[in-house]
Design a protein around this motif. Structure first.
Motif, PDB file in Angstrom:
ATOM      1  N   LEU A  43      48.123  42.146  37.914  1.00  0.00           N
ATOM      2  CA  LEU A  43      47.373  41.107  37.936  1.00  0.00           C
ATOM      3  C   LEU A  43      46.186  40.559  36.719  1.00  0.00           C
ATOM      4  O   LEU A  43      45.799  39.513  36.580  1.00  0.00           O
ATOM      5  CB  LEU A  43      46.554  41.216  39.245  1.00  0.00           C
ATOM      6  N   GLU A  44      45.795  41.865  36.182  1.00  0.00           N
ATOM      7  CA  GLU A  44      45.090  41.401  35.082  1.00  0.00           C
ATOM      8  C   GLU A  44      45.726  40.783  33.734  1.00  0.00           C
ATOM      9  O   GLU A  44      45.057  40.304  33.021  1.00  0.00           O
ATOM     10  CB  GLU A  44      44.431  42.664  34.316  1.00  0.00           C
ATOM     11  N   ALA A  45      47.210  41.031  33.624  1.00  0.00           N
ATOM     12  CA  ALA A  45      47.873  40.549  32.773  1.00  0.00           C
ATOM     13  C   ALA A  45      48.583  39.391  32.971  1.00  0.00           C
ATOM     14  O   ALA A  45      49.299  38.536  32.155  1.00  0.00           O
ATOM     15  CB  ALA A  45      49.043  41.629  32.224  1.00  0.00           C
ATOM     16  N   SER A  46      48.454  38.851  34.234  1.00  0.00           N
ATOM     17  CA  SER A  46      49.031  37.617  34.395  1.00  0.00           C
ATOM     18  C   SER A  46      48.411  36.544  33.915  1.00  0.00           C
ATOM     19  O   SER A  46      47.160  36.371  33.931  1.00  0.00           O
ATOM     20  CB  SER A  46      49.078  37.123  36.076  1.00  0.00           C
ATOM     21  N   ARG A  47      49.184  35.403  33.434  1.00  0.00           N
ATOM     22  CA  ARG A  47      48.674  34.530  32.677  1.00  0.00           C
ATOM     23  C   ARG A  47      48.145  33.423  33.493  1.00  0.00           C
ATOM     24  O   ARG A  47      47.473  32.367  33.402  1.00  0.00           O
ATOM     25  CB  ARG A  47      49.679  34.105  31.551  1.00  0.00           C
ATOM     26  N   ASP A  48      49.103  32.770  34.686  1.00  0.00           N
ATOM     27  CA  ASP A  48      49.000  31.631  35.289  1.00  0.00           C
ATOM     28  C   ASP A  48      49.269  31.981  36.942  1.00  0.00           C
ATOM     29  O   ASP A  48      49.327  33.069  37.281  1.00  0.00           O
ATOM     30  CB  ASP A  48      49.738  30.754  35.241  1.00  0.00           C
ATOM     31  N   LEU A  49      48.991  31.150  37.605  1.00  0.00           N
ATOM     32  CA  LEU A  49      49.126  31.291  38.992  1.00  0.00           C
ATOM     33  C   LEU A  49      50.264  31.407  39.692  1.00  0.00           C
ATOM     34  O   LEU A  49      50.579  32.225  40.547  1.00  0.00           O
ATOM     35  CB  LEU A  49      48.634  29.951  39.813  1.00  0.00           C
ATOM     36  N   SER A  50      51.451  30.814  39.154  1.00  0.00           N
ATOM     37  CA  SER A  50      52.718  31.357  39.603  1.00  0.00           C
ATOM     38  C   SER A  50      53.024  32.512  39.061  1.00  0.00           C
ATOM     39  O   SER A  50      54.100  33.194  40.019  1.00  0.00           O
ATOM     40  CB  SER A  50      53.832  30.119  38.775  1.00  0.00           C
TER      41      SER A  50
END
Length: 130
Positions: A47-54
Motif C-alpha cells: 500500500l505504501e508503494a501504490s501510486r494511484d487509487l486503482s
C-alpha cells in the motif's frame, strides 16, 4: 502467504474491474480473524508503494481474494458482467408484464362490448368482474 498475495495482486492488476470475481461474505470466526490479522502487516509495504487509487484497489481486492482462498470460501469464477441475468431491472420487467396483461384484458373487454360472446371472452369477463 506472501507469495500467494504477490501472485494474486499481479493477477488482479491485469484484469479489468468489470471482470473481477464476486467475493463471498465470510463469517467473523476466530480462525478467519486470525488469517486477516496475519495478512494485514504484509499489506503495508504494498500500500505504501501504490501510486494511484486503482492500484490500491487491486491490492486490497487481491488481499481479500487471498483470504477467501486460505479459508476455503467458494469464489465464483464468473465475473460481474457474465453473472448478470439481464440488463433490464426486475421492477421494470414486472411493470411491463402488468401492462401486457392489462392490454389483453382491455382488448377482450372491447370485444365483449362489440357483441362477441365467445366462451373465452365470456370467461375473461367473468374473471374481470369477479
Amino acid at each position: 502467504m506472501r507469495s500467494t498475495l504477490e501472485e494474486v495482486i499481479v493477477e488482479t492488476r491485469s484484469t479489468p474491474l468489470e471482470n473481477r470475481t464476486r467475493l463471498p461474505r465470510i463469517a467473523l470466526s476466530k480462525r478467519n480473524r486470525a488469517v486477516v490479522r496475519a495478512l494485514n502487516p504484509m499489506l503495508v509495504t504494498y500500500l505504501e508503494a501504490s501510486r494511484d487509487l486503482s492500484e490500491t484497489n487491486s491490492i486490497l481486492f487481491g488481499a481479500a481474494l487471498v483470504v477467501c482462498r486460505i479459508i476455503g470460501a467458494k469464489v465464483s469464477t464468473a465475473g460481474r458482467a457474465t453473472g448478470q441475468s439481464s440488463a433490464i431491472p426486475a421492477w421494470r420487467r414486472r411493470i411491463e408484464e402488468r401492462i401486457t396483461k392489462a392490454r389483453a384484458l382491455i382488448g377482450r373487454l372491447i370485444c365483449f362490448r362489440s357483441g362477441n360472446n365467445r366462451p373465452r371472452i365470456m370467461r375473461t369477463i367473468r374473471m374481470a368482474f369477479a
